[in-house]
Scaffold this motif. Structure first.
Motif, PDB file in Angstrom:
ATOM      1  N   LYS A   4       0.821  -1.352  -0.051  1.00 21.91           N
ATOM      2  CA  LYS A   4      -0.004   0.111   0.030  1.00 21.91           C
ATOM      3  C   LYS A   4       1.014   1.299  -0.106  1.00 21.91           C
ATOM      4  O   LYS A   4       1.704   1.565   0.909  1.00 21.91           O
ATOM      5  CB  LYS A   4      -0.913  -0.081   1.095  1.00 21.91           C
ATOM      6  N   LEU A   5       0.478   2.123  -0.842  1.00 25.15           N
ATOM      7  CA  LEU A   5       1.303   3.407  -1.004  1.00 25.15           C
ATOM      8  C   LEU A   5       0.509   4.446  -0.545  1.00 25.15           C
ATOM      9  O   LEU A   5       0.998   5.200   0.365  1.00 25.15           O
ATOM     10  CB  LEU A   5       1.828   3.589  -2.590  1.00 25.15           C
ATOM     11  N   THR A   6      -0.697   4.608  -0.705  1.00 27.30           N
ATOM     12  CA  THR A   6      -1.636   5.547  -0.325  1.00 27.30           C
ATOM     13  C   THR A   6      -3.058   4.701  -0.121  1.00 27.30           C
ATOM     14  O   THR A   6      -3.386   3.703  -0.714  1.00 27.30           O
ATOM     15  CB  THR A   6      -1.677   6.903  -1.117  1.00 27.30           C
ATOM     16  N   ASP A   7      -4.098   5.695   0.339  1.00 28.24           N
ATOM     17  CA  ASP A   7      -5.482   4.832   0.443  1.00 28.24           C
ATOM     18  C   ASP A   7      -6.045   4.314  -0.788  1.00 28.24           C
ATOM     19  O   ASP A   7      -6.666   3.491  -0.783  1.00 28.24           O
ATOM     20  CB  ASP A   7      -6.356   5.775   1.032  1.00 28.24           C
ATOM     21  N   GLY A   8      -5.562   4.898  -1.878  1.00 27.62           N
ATOM     22  CA  GLY A   8      -6.098   4.454  -3.280  1.00 27.62           C
ATOM     23  C   GLY A   8      -5.295   3.944  -4.116  1.00 27.62           C
ATOM     24  O   GLY A   8      -5.344   3.768  -5.217  1.00 27.62           O
ATOM     25  N   ILE A   9      -3.897   3.663  -3.894  1.00 28.55           N
ATOM     26  CA  ILE A   9      -2.953   3.213  -4.589  1.00 28.55           C
ATOM     27  C   ILE A   9      -1.954   2.265  -4.085  1.00 28.55           C
ATOM     28  O   ILE A   9      -1.382   2.027  -2.917  1.00 28.55           O
ATOM     29  CB  ILE A   9      -1.876   4.262  -5.194  1.00 28.55           C
ATOM     30  N   TYR A  10      -1.879   0.934  -4.625  1.00 28.22           N
ATOM     31  CA  TYR A  10      -1.115  -0.130  -4.250  1.00 28.22           C
ATOM     32  C   TYR A  10      -0.357  -0.433  -5.564  1.00 28.22           C
ATOM     33  O   TYR A  10      -0.401  -0.443  -6.718  1.00 28.22           O
ATOM     34  CB  TYR A  10      -2.259  -1.339  -3.870  1.00 28.22           C
ATOM     35  N   TYR A  11       0.663  -1.523  -5.075  1.00 23.51           N
ATOM     36  CA  TYR A  11       1.531  -2.013  -6.316  1.00 23.51           C
ATOM     37  C   TYR A  11       2.150  -3.515  -5.634  1.00 23.51           C
ATOM     38  O   TYR A  11       2.187  -3.764  -4.655  1.00 23.51           O
ATOM     39  CB  TYR A  11       2.794  -0.971  -6.524  1.00 23.51           C
ATOM     40  N   LEU A  12       2.153  -4.027  -6.778  1.00 28.92           N
ATOM     41  CA  LEU A  12       2.837  -5.539  -6.487  1.00 28.92           C
ATOM     42  C   LEU A  12       4.312  -5.425  -7.122  1.00 28.92           C
ATOM     43  O   LEU A  12       4.564  -5.047  -8.156  1.00 28.92           O
ATOM     44  CB  LEU A  12       1.964  -6.618  -7.602  1.00 28.92           C
ATOM     45  N   PRO A  13       5.093  -5.747  -6.019  1.00 30.92           N
ATOM     46  CA  PRO A  13       6.604  -5.469  -6.361  1.00 30.92           C
ATOM     47  C   PRO A  13       6.986  -6.265  -7.506  1.00 30.92           C
ATOM     48  O   PRO A  13       6.411  -7.326  -7.846  1.00 30.92           O
ATOM     49  CB  PRO A  13       7.311  -5.817  -4.863  1.00 30.92           C
ATOM     50  N   GLY A  24       0.520  -2.144 -10.927  1.00 27.28           N
ATOM     51  CA  GLY A  24       0.034  -0.926 -10.247  1.00 27.28           C
ATOM     52  C   GLY A  24      -1.546  -1.030 -10.236  1.00 27.28           C
ATOM     53  O   GLY A  24      -2.278  -1.613 -11.066  1.00 27.28           O
ATOM     54  N   LEU A  25      -2.173  -0.682  -8.979  1.00 24.78           N
ATOM     55  CA  LEU A  25      -3.436  -0.630  -8.945  1.00 24.78           C
ATOM     56  C   LEU A  25      -3.838   0.857  -8.151  1.00 24.78           C
ATOM     57  O   LEU A  25      -3.500   1.391  -7.267  1.00 24.78           O
ATOM     58  CB  LEU A  25      -4.153  -1.404  -7.736  1.00 24.78           C
ATOM     59  N   ILE A  26      -4.809   1.481  -9.020  1.00 20.28           N
ATOM     60  CA  ILE A  26      -5.153   3.037  -8.523  1.00 20.28           C
ATOM     61  C   ILE A  26      -6.649   2.837  -8.538  1.00 20.28           C
ATOM     62  O   ILE A  26      -7.355   2.406  -9.389  1.00 20.28           O
ATOM     63  CB  ILE A  26      -4.795   3.952  -9.420  1.00 20.28           C
ATOM     64  N   ASP A 165      10.244   3.556 -27.641  1.00 21.99           N
ATOM     65  CA  ASP A 165       9.655   4.553 -28.450  1.00 21.99           C
ATOM     66  C   ASP A 165       8.271   4.830 -27.936  1.00 21.99           C
ATOM     67  O   ASP A 165       7.552   5.713 -28.407  1.00 21.99           O
ATOM     68  CB  ASP A 165       9.934   4.608 -29.920  1.00 21.99           C
ATOM     69  N   ASP A 166       7.795   3.966 -27.193  1.00 20.83           N
ATOM     70  CA  ASP A 166       6.270   3.698 -26.934  1.00 20.83           C
ATOM     71  C   ASP A 166       6.012   3.842 -25.602  1.00 20.83           C
ATOM     72  O   ASP A 166       4.992   3.413 -25.131  1.00 20.83           O
ATOM     73  CB  ASP A 166       5.423   2.435 -27.500  1.00 20.83           C
ATOM     74  N   SER A 167       6.793   4.557 -24.698  1.00 19.99           N
ATOM     75  CA  SER A 167       6.742   4.591 -23.188  1.00 19.99           C
ATOM     76  C   SER A 167       5.489   5.572 -22.942  1.00 19.99           C
ATOM     77  O   SER A 167       5.242   6.874 -23.218  1.00 19.99           O
ATOM     78  CB  SER A 167       7.879   5.053 -22.606  1.00 19.99           C
ATOM     79  N   THR A 168       4.574   5.344 -21.864  1.00 18.85           N
ATOM     80  CA  THR A 168       3.526   5.803 -21.321  1.00 18.85           C
ATOM     81  C   THR A 168       3.614   5.899 -19.760  1.00 18.85           C
ATOM     82  O   THR A 168       4.152   4.915 -19.064  1.00 18.85           O
ATOM     83  CB  THR A 168       2.151   5.161 -21.653  1.00 18.85           C
ATOM     84  N   ILE A 169       3.550   7.146 -19.503  1.00 23.74           N
ATOM     85  CA  ILE A 169       3.656   7.337 -17.908  1.00 23.74           C
ATOM     86  C   ILE A 169       2.344   7.566 -17.557  1.00 23.74           C
ATOM     87  O   ILE A 169       1.383   8.138 -18.222  1.00 23.74           O
ATOM     88  CB  ILE A 169       4.623   8.146 -17.404  1.00 23.74           C
ATOM     89  N   ILE A 170       2.037   7.416 -16.095  1.00 25.17           N
ATOM     90  CA  ILE A 170       0.724   7.702 -15.461  1.00 25.17           C
ATOM     91  C   ILE A 170       1.038   8.368 -14.107  1.00 25.17           C
ATOM     92  O   ILE A 170       1.735   8.018 -13.412  1.00 25.17           O
ATOM     93  CB  ILE A 170       0.123   6.428 -15.101  1.00 25.17           C
ATOM     94  N   TYR A 171       0.424   9.743 -14.117  1.00 26.84           N
ATOM     95  CA  TYR A 171       0.547  10.611 -13.086  1.00 26.84           C
ATOM     96  C   TYR A 171      -0.772  10.822 -12.198  1.00 26.84           C
ATOM     97  O   TYR A 171      -1.651  10.633 -12.980  1.00 26.84           O
ATOM     98  CB  TYR A 171       1.116  11.970 -13.500  1.00 26.84           C
ATOM     99  N   ILE A 172      -0.784  10.647 -10.942  1.00 32.44           N
ATOM    100  CA  ILE A 172      -1.770  10.971 -10.182  1.00 32.44           C
ATOM    101  C   ILE A 172      -1.588  12.080  -9.090  1.00 32.44           C
ATOM    102  O   ILE A 172      -0.935  11.961  -8.079  1.00 32.44           O
ATOM    103  CB  ILE A 172      -1.990   9.713  -9.190  1.00 32.44           C
TER     104      ILE A 172
END
Length: 282
Positions: A4-13, A24-26, A165-172
């Protein structure tokens, strides 16, 4: 196990010994969003089993950060709208054209279309391979896309990258969290590991315009802002002294500029930028 990173963000290492990247889960008030699908059916299933333990809203979206096999081959396990940028969509088409029986997989390995490790994971972690066909993305965007999960907004952007060449980033923005996938890494061409030197500064600028405290990476899991700044500084320092395909000249330039020897990371990066010059000269 999910972290758990925040109340609405988790990640599987990440698990590098199994070629499993960070997933990631948001989630917001209404919907959940997944970042990357895992390297095979089994990886995706284990991720979903962990999510079921949470009181999270239904999964509506799956965002793929780039089209490398370890990030896409679990896609079929998610009952979700699959979102990719246009270049990722084109690259996924190659994987959709593949057959996944043993003879076909070995042919792809022999033709350098697939690594031996990838073949082994497919063989052990994707059931019913003889009929397996990778699903198609549902939403294809060009440069940016905004997704509202219900009081939780995710900003997607295709950026320039030293990795692919096809990288997408996701910012919350509400959480000051950014998922980078593998975009900050180098790549291997003709058996040489290298960073695309011309794309380093544009990539860093694309990422640093977002006010982030936490950075989720494909194969380190998580870094704070201080750790990422050190990484950027070491990469930039190494890049600035490499002006040719000569490792010796680059090291001499580093010592003259900084009055010291490079540390282990800087030395590794210098060699990678030298390799970039070698690849470009061929």
């Amino acid at each position: 196990m999910l972290n758990k990173l925040t109340d609405g963000i988790y990640y599987l290492p990440n698990e590098d010994n199994r070629d499993r990247p960070t997933l990631g889960l948001i989630y917001g008030d209404q919907w959940s969003l997944i970042i990357d699908s895992g390297n095979a059916t089994q990886h995706a299933k284990e991720f979903l089993q962990e999510i079921e333990k949470l009181n999270a809203p239904p999964i509506k979206y799956l965002v793929i950060t780039h089209a490398h096999w370890d990030h896409i081959l679990g896609m079929n396990e998610f009952d979700a709208t699959i979102i990719v940028n246009s270049q990722t969509n084109e690259l996924i088409k190659e994987w959709q054209s593949y057959s996944y029986d043993d003879n076909s997989l070995q042919k792809y390995v022999n033709n350098n279309q697939m690594s031996t490790q990838c073949m082994k994971i497919i063989q052990t972690e994707i059931p019913s391979r003889n009929t397996f066909k990778l699903n198609s993305p549902d939403v294809i965007f060009e440069n940016t896309l905004t997704i509202d999960l219900g009081n939780k907004v995710c900003l997607l952007e295709r950026i320039q990258s030293t990795h692919t060449d096809d990288s997408t980033i996701i910012y919350i923005p509400d959480e000051k969290v950014i998922f980078l996938g593998d975009c900050a890494y180098g790549t291997t061409t003709n058996s040489l590991f290298h960073f695309k030197q011309s794309l380093l500064t544009p990539m860093i600028q694309d990422i640093q315009k977002y006010d982030a405290d936490w950075f989720l990476l494909g194969h380190e899991s998580i870094c704070d802002a201080e750790e990422m700044n050190i990484y950027w500084e070491e990469l930039t320092t190494a890049s600035q002294v490499v002006k040719s395909s000569s490792l010796e000249n680059s090291l001499e330039c580093f010592k003259a500029e900084y009055k010291r020897d490079p540390n282990d990371n800087e030395f590794f990066f210098i060699k990678a930028f030298v390799n970039d010059h070698i690849i470009k000269s061929k």
